[in-house]
Design a protein around this motif. Structure first.
Motif, mmCIF file in Angstrom:
data_model
loop_
_atom_site.group_PDB
_atom_site.id
_atom_site.type_symbol
_atom_site.label_atom_id
_atom_site.label_comp_id
_atom_site.label_asym_id
_atom_site.label_seq_id
_atom_site.Cartn_x
_atom_site.Cartn_y
_atom_site.Cartn_z
ATOM 1 N N SER A 3 0.826 -1.205 0.000
ATOM 2 C CA SER A 3 0.000 0.000 0.000
ATOM 3 C C SER A 3 0.859 1.254 0.000
ATOM 4 O O SER A 3 1.937 1.286 0.553
ATOM 5 C CB SER A 3 -0.907 -0.023 1.238
ATOM 6 N N LYS A 37 3.731 -9.087 6.505
ATOM 7 C CA LYS A 37 3.793 -7.647 6.732
ATOM 8 C C LYS A 37 5.228 -7.243 7.063
ATOM 9 O O LYS A 37 5.971 -7.998 7.691
ATOM 10 C CB LYS A 37 2.861 -7.231 7.879
ATOM 11 N N ARG A 246 -4.055 -10.690 13.511
ATOM 12 C CA ARG A 246 -4.985 -10.672 12.371
ATOM 13 C C ARG A 246 -6.016 -9.554 12.531
ATOM 14 O O ARG A 246 -6.398 -8.909 11.549
ATOM 15 C CB ARG A 246 -5.670 -12.035 12.229
ATOM 16 N N LYS A 247 -6.450 -9.323 13.763
ATOM 17 C CA LYS A 247 -7.394 -8.215 14.001
ATOM 18 C C LYS A 247 -6.740 -6.875 13.674
ATOM 19 O O LYS A 247 -7.382 -5.976 13.126
ATOM 20 C CB LYS A 247 -7.856 -8.234 15.462
ATOM 21 N N THR A 249 -4.599 -6.176 11.447
ATOM 22 C CA THR A 249 -4.541 -5.940 9.997
ATOM 23 C C THR A 249 -5.867 -5.426 9.447
ATOM 24 O O THR A 249 -5.910 -4.906 8.325
ATOM 25 C CB THR A 249 -4.139 -7.216 9.232
ATOM 26 N N SER A 250 -6.933 -5.563 10.210
ATOM 27 C CA SER A 250 -8.235 -5.085 9.740
ATOM 28 C C SER A 250 -8.741 -3.893 10.551
ATOM 29 O O SER A 250 -9.910 -3.520 10.442
ATOM 30 C CB SER A 250 -9.271 -6.221 9.797
ATOM 31 N N TRP A 251 -7.865 -3.295 11.370
ATOM 32 C CA TRP A 251 -8.284 -2.130 12.143
ATOM 33 C C TRP A 251 -8.748 -0.999 11.226
ATOM 34 O O TRP A 251 -8.090 -0.676 10.227
ATOM 35 C CB TRP A 251 -7.131 -1.615 12.999
ATOM 36 N N ASP A 252 -9.864 -0.421 11.584
ATOM 37 C CA ASP A 252 -10.363 0.756 10.889
ATOM 38 C C ASP A 252 -9.803 1.976 11.610
ATOM 39 O O ASP A 252 -10.320 2.400 12.639
ATOM 40 C CB ASP A 252 -11.897 0.763 10.920
#
Length: 276
Positions: A3, A37, A246-247, A249-252
Motif C-alpha cells: 500500500s 507484513k 490478524r485483528k 490488519t483489519s483495524w479501521d
C-alpha cells in the motif's frame, strides 16, 4: 504490491510494569511478519530497554548512537531471525531517560527512512506516565493498552488514560487483558476500566481487542529468550496473539488526525482524504 498509505504506527503501552507489554510487542511483531507484513519494533523504553533481551539478541548499535553519535537510523535498524526488524534502545543510560525536544524531532525526521519500507511500526513504550511514555503514545496513531486482572494494573491503566485524555485530548484506546485466567475474568476487568472512564472522563472510546490467557509456556520462552509464538505456536497464548495480529490488519483507523505530531506525519498530512 504494498500500500502507498503511511505505515500504521501503534504503541503497546501500560500504566504499570510487569504486565507483559514487551513480550506482547515482540510476539505481535513476529505474527504480523508471518502475515507477510513488513514490521519494525521500536524499543521506546529508552533507559530500561529489554526488547533485545527478550529476543536473546545483542545489537552493537542502538538509539543512543543515533542521538549522541550521529549514527544513521538505517545502521541502528537490526534484523531479527523472526522476520521483523527492531530499533533497539540502551539500558541504564541516564541520558536516554528523557528526550529533549530536539531529540524528539530528530527521531521523527530519522523515521522518514522507514516510511515506504514498512507496513507496521510497533512502539513498545515504557510503563507509567513519564514524559517519554506520553511522547511515544502521542506519536502513534493507535494505542494498545495492556493490563492484567490485578487491581494495581487497573488503577494505573486508568491513570494513563486520564493523563492522555486531560492533557493531550487523546480519547481512543484499544485494550488487551494479559495473563487472564479466563475470558470472563478479562472482560470483568475491562468492564471496570470502562465504567471508571465512562463515569469520570468524557468522550473516551475503549475497544476490547481480546485477552491472552495465563500460559506457563510464556515464562519458559522468556527464560529461553525466544518468542513464545515461535517456540510453541500452538500454545494458548500464541494462538491468541496470532488472532490479535490478524485483528490489527483489519483495524479501521480514524482518518482524522488529532493535534499531536505523529510518526510519518508528512505523508499523513498530505495523503488524499476521502470525499465526504
Amino acid at each position: 504490491m504494498h500500500s502507498k498509505n503511511p505505515p500504521l504506527v501503534f504503541s503497546v503501552t501500560s500504566g504499570k510494569g510487569g504486565v507483559g507489554k514487551t513480550n506482547i510487542s515482540v510476539n505481535l511483531a513476529l505474527c504480523l511478519a508471518k502475515l507477510d507484513k513488513r514490521v519494525v519494533l521500536l524499543d521506546a523504553d529508552l533507559g530500561l530497554a529489554n526488547v533485545d533481551v527478550v529476543l536473546g539478541l545483542a545489537p552493537e548499535l542502538n538509539l543512543f548512537h543515533l542521538f549522541h553519535q550521529g549514527v544513521s537510523l538505517k545502521k541502528v535498524l537490526y534484523k531479527t531471525p523472526y522476520g521483523f526488524h527492531i530499533l533497539p534502545a540502551s539500558s541504564g543510560v541516564a541520558e536516554m531517560l528523557s528526550l529533549s525536544t530536539g531529540q524528539k524531532l530528530e527521531l521523527l525526521e530519522a523515521m522518514d527512512y522507514l516510511e515506504d519500507r514498512i507496513d507496521y511500526l510497533i512502539v513498545d513504550t515504557g510503563a507509567g506516565i513519564n514524559d517519554n511514555v506520553l511522547y511515544f503514545n502521542l506519536a502513534a496513531r493507535e494505542r494498545l493498552l495492556v493490563l492484567t486482572t490485578e487491581p494495581t494494573s487497573l488503577t494505573d491503566a486508568y491513570a494513563l488514560i486520564k493523563v492522555m485524555h486531560m492533557n493531550h485530548a487523546v480519547n481512543r484506546f484499544r485494550v488487551v487483558v494479559n495473563m487472564a485466567q479466563s475470558e470472563k475474568a478479562a472482560k470483568q476487568v475491562f468492564s471496570k476500566l470502562y465504567a471508571a472512564c465512562d463515569h469520570f472522563l468524557d468522550g473516551i472510546s475503549l475497544d476490547f481487542v481480546d485477552f491472552i490467557p495465563h500460559d506457563t509456556t510464556v515464562r519458559q520462552a522468556v527464560i529461553r529468550q525466544t518468542p513464545f509464538c515461535h517456540m510453541a505456536p500452538e500454545a494458548p497464548a500464541s494462538l491468541k496473539v496470532g488472532a490479535i495480529a490478524r485483528k490489527i490488519t483489519s483495524w479501521d483507523v480514524d482518518a482524522q488526525l488529532d493535534g499531536n505530531i505523529k510518526f510519518f506525519w508528512k505523508k499523513l498530512l498530505f495523503q488524499e482524504q476521502p470525499v465526504a
